[in-house]
Motif scaffolding. Structure first.
Motif, short mmCIF file in Angstrom:
data_model
loop_
_atom_site.label_atom_id
_atom_site.label_comp_id
_atom_site.label_asym_id
_atom_site.label_seq_id
_atom_site.Cartn_x
_atom_site.Cartn_y
_atom_site.Cartn_z
N ALA A 115 -34.58 -4.22 22.28
CA ALA A 115 -33.59 -4.41 23.35
C ALA A 115 -32.27 -4.95 22.78
O ALA A 115 -31.19 -4.53 23.20
CB ALA A 115 -34.14 -5.36 24.40
N SER A 116 -32.36 -5.86 21.82
CA SER A 116 -31.16 -6.42 21.22
C SER A 116 -30.33 -5.35 20.52
O SER A 116 -29.11 -5.32 20.64
CB SER A 116 -31.53 -7.50 20.21
OG SER A 116 -32.27 -8.51 20.81
N ALA B 48 -40.87 -7.80 19.62
CA ALA B 48 -40.67 -7.78 21.06
C ALA B 48 -39.20 -7.79 21.45
O ALA B 48 -38.80 -7.14 22.42
CB ALA B 48 -41.40 -8.97 21.71
N VAL B 49 -38.36 -8.53 20.72
CA VAL B 49 -36.97 -8.70 21.15
C VAL B 49 -35.96 -7.81 20.44
O VAL B 49 -34.89 -7.55 20.99
CB VAL B 49 -36.52 -10.18 21.02
CG1 VAL B 49 -37.36 -11.08 21.89
CG2 VAL B 49 -36.53 -10.63 19.59
N LEU B 50 -36.25 -7.34 19.26
CA LEU B 50 -35.26 -6.56 18.52
C LEU B 50 -34.91 -5.22 19.15
O LEU B 50 -33.72 -4.86 19.15
CB LEU B 50 -35.72 -6.35 17.07
CG LEU B 50 -35.39 -7.50 16.13
CD1 LEU B 50 -35.87 -7.17 14.73
CD2 LEU B 50 -33.93 -7.84 16.12
N THR C 205 -44.26 -10.87 15.44
CA THR C 205 -44.57 -10.42 16.80
C THR C 205 -43.38 -10.65 17.72
O THR C 205 -43.04 -9.77 18.53
CB THR C 205 -45.79 -11.20 17.33
OG1 THR C 205 -46.87 -11.04 16.41
CG2 THR C 205 -46.21 -10.69 18.68
N TYR C 206 -42.72 -11.80 17.57
CA TYR C 206 -41.55 -12.10 18.40
C TYR C 206 -40.42 -11.11 18.12
O TYR C 206 -39.82 -10.57 19.05
CB TYR C 206 -41.08 -13.53 18.14
CG TYR C 206 -39.77 -13.86 18.80
CD1 TYR C 206 -39.70 -14.09 20.17
CD2 TYR C 206 -38.59 -13.94 18.06
CE1 TYR C 206 -38.50 -14.38 20.78
CE2 TYR C 206 -37.39 -14.23 18.67
CZ TYR C 206 -37.35 -14.45 20.03
OH TYR C 206 -36.16 -14.73 20.64
N LEU C 207 -40.14 -10.86 16.84
CA LEU C 207 -39.07 -9.92 16.49
C LEU C 207 -39.39 -8.51 16.98
O LEU C 207 -38.50 -7.79 17.42
CB LEU C 207 -38.84 -9.92 14.97
CG LEU C 207 -38.18 -11.17 14.40
CD1 LEU C 207 -38.12 -11.08 12.88
CD2 LEU C 207 -36.81 -11.37 14.99
#
Length: 110
Positions: free
Chosen positions: A47-48, A43-45, A39-41
């Motif tokens: 944009a990264s 959310a952040v991947l 879930t975290y990945l």
């Protein structure tokens, strides 16, 4: 081997692998919630990856030579403004691309 057959096989293999990598998480987590890390990945991947792509595209700008990166910087500013205003990724990217292509073909031809 026939060149058309090789091309078709390559496209087919790429399509199958893309389908598997995109569909596998849905199959694995169909009946249960995904782990916190997934879930975290998720959310952040995105944009990264976009930040990495922007840095990669801007790596060869010559700020000490004409046109001093003006077309790139103007286009980036336009993308940021469009994103803040319209909050639509596709419109922002297309506007920035059109602006950049216009500037390098007419205002800052190399």
């Amino acid at each position: 081997m026939n060149e058309l057959l090789i091309t078709a096989a390559a496209v087919g293999i790429v399509a199958i692998m893309t389908w598997i990598t995109r569909g596998l998480p849905y199959l694995l987590f169909k009946k249960k919630n995904p782990p916190q890390v997934i879930t975290y990945l998720g959310a952040v991947l995105p944009a990264s990856i976009m930040i990495i792509l922007v840095i990669y595209c801007l790596r060869n700008i010559q700020f000490m030579e004409y046109p001093y990166g003006a077309a790139e910087l103007i286009s980036i500013v336009l993308v940021v403004i469009m994103q803040l205003w319209r909050k639509n990724f596709i419109i922002s990217v297309f506007a920035g691309t059109i602006c950049y292509m216009f500037l390098i073909r007419t205002v800052f031809p190399i």
